[in-house]
Scaffold this active site. Structure first.
Site, PDB file in Angstrom:
ATOM      1  N   HIS A  64       0.786  -1.230   0.000  1.00  0.00           N
ATOM      2  CA  HIS A  64       0.000   0.000   0.000  1.00  0.00           C
ATOM      3  C   HIS A  64       0.819   1.283   0.000  1.00  0.00           C
ATOM      4  O   HIS A  64       0.242   2.371   0.015  1.00  0.00           O
ATOM      5  CB  HIS A  64      -0.994  -0.015   1.172  1.00  0.00           C
ATOM      6  CG  HIS A  64      -0.351   0.008   2.529  1.00  0.00           C
ATOM      7  ND1 HIS A  64      -1.044   0.348   3.674  1.00  0.00           N
ATOM      8  CD2 HIS A  64       0.912  -0.255   2.945  1.00  0.00           C
ATOM      9  CE1 HIS A  64      -0.251   0.280   4.719  1.00  0.00           C
ATOM     10  NE2 HIS A  64       0.940  -0.090   4.294  1.00  0.00           N
ATOM     11  N   HIS A  65       2.153   1.183   0.001  1.00  0.00           N
ATOM     12  CA  HIS A  65       2.969   2.402  -0.129  1.00  0.00           C
ATOM     13  C   HIS A  65       3.368   2.673  -1.580  1.00  0.00           C
ATOM     14  O   HIS A  65       3.980   3.705  -1.861  1.00  0.00           O
ATOM     15  CB  HIS A  65       4.226   2.308   0.747  1.00  0.00           C
ATOM     16  CG  HIS A  65       3.935   2.157   2.199  1.00  0.00           C
ATOM     17  ND1 HIS A  65       3.112   3.024   2.880  1.00  0.00           N
ATOM     18  CD2 HIS A  65       4.339   1.224   3.105  1.00  0.00           C
ATOM     19  CE1 HIS A  65       3.033   2.634   4.158  1.00  0.00           C
ATOM     20  NE2 HIS A  65       3.755   1.546   4.310  1.00  0.00           N
TER      21      HIS A  65
END
Length: 303
Positions: A120-121
């Site tokens: 999710h980064h």
């Protein structure tokens, strides 16, 4: 009992330089633990590697092409924290395809999961924080483009804020991003999700579950998603090297049970990805990651 489809692939475990701090072995051991527990007695579904066109639905094509060619800049490699090598790129492509395959199976069967994912980064124009490509954003956009869903809710319970997902989906109001995380943790500069809930350090099971109960039901009612993407990161655990919260194994189990129950009691399909978890004790870490697959199996038995 109808078995919950689980996606896995040997490529999920990339080769890293000796002594690298990322616990890459957890992916292979997780698949073994899931199999040992009888959660995949029909075998794992295996994805292909995602093509550039698919990944470019959520990422800038120039960045995608650089990664595919293993020619990303030193600065991007530094931000990711992993070498952009053939093995790591294959892992990122396979993981993205695995989340999409799991999402398709969840839409068919009600529940499905992948033994990787939750990167999710990964932002539109760069990777970061051990994340090369944002598998959830890619899958959500792909399903939206092909008309398999209109609305999705991303429930991101990794201990770190889902900045990359917020960035990749910032122009998609029907792909709603919800991140509940340790406020003082990485990333320092957060890209706002549709809803961010920042939690204080050292929060324990009961307070954490109370915070989740305050938000998840109303989001499900308001968004009315066709699919829930659940990032079941285990780094909120009290023993995690990179977390700042204090959940127990039982707290993680109650969290996962609750998210699954809230979605499925409304007949909303849910796909789970494993997100973050950091420890030198690979066995304990893999068993922590297995909790979400046990929770899905338990719900399936009930249903």
């Amino acid at each position: 009992m109808k078995q919950v489809p689980i996606i896995s692939h040997p490529a999920y475990e990339a080769t890293l330089p000796d002594g690298h701090r990322f616990p890459m072995r957890k992916y292979g051991r997780l698949a073994e633990v899931v199999a040992e527990k009888g959660l995949a007695s029909n075998g794992f579904a295996k994805p292909e590697e995602a093509p550039a066109e698919l990944i470019a639905l959520a990422h800038d094509r120039t960045y995608v092409d650089q990664v595919f060619a293993c020619s990303a800049s030193r600065e991007i490699e530094r931000r990711i924290g992993l070498p952009v090598s053939e093995s790591v790129v294959r892992r990122a492509r396979t993981s993205a395809a695995g989340t999409l395959l799991a999402a398709r199976l969840a839409l068919q069967h009600g529940l499905a999961g992948s033994t990787a994912g939750g990167s999710h980064h990964g932002q539109r124009e760069t990777g970061a924080g051990f994340c090369v490509f944002n598998d959830v954003a890619i899958a959500a956009k792909a399903l939206r483009v092909e008309g398999a869903l209109q609305r999705a809710l991303i429930v991101d319970l990794d201990v770190h804020q889902g900045d990359g997902t917020a960035d990749c989906l910032r122009d998609e109001p029907d792909l709603f991003t919800f991140s509940m995380h340790a406020e003082k943790n990485y990333p320092v500069r957060k890209i706002p999700s549709d809803l961010d809930i920042g939690l204080p350090d050292s929060m324990q099971d009961n307070a954490y579950l109370e915070a989740l109960r305050a938000h998840l039901p109303r989001l499900l009612e308001a968004v009315e998603p066709d699919l829930v993407f659940f990032n079941a990161g285990v780094d909120p655990h009290r023993d995690d090297k990179l977390g700042r919260l204090s959940l127990s194994d039982e707290g993680l189990r109650q969290r996962d049970d609750y998210v699954i129950e809230q979605a499925r009691s409304r007949q909303i399909p849910l796909v789970a990805v494993i997100g973050g978890g950091y420890s030198t004790d690979i066995e304990a870490l893999a068993r922590r990651h297995a909790i979400v697959f046990e929770a899905m199996a338990a719900w399936s038995e009930r249903g």
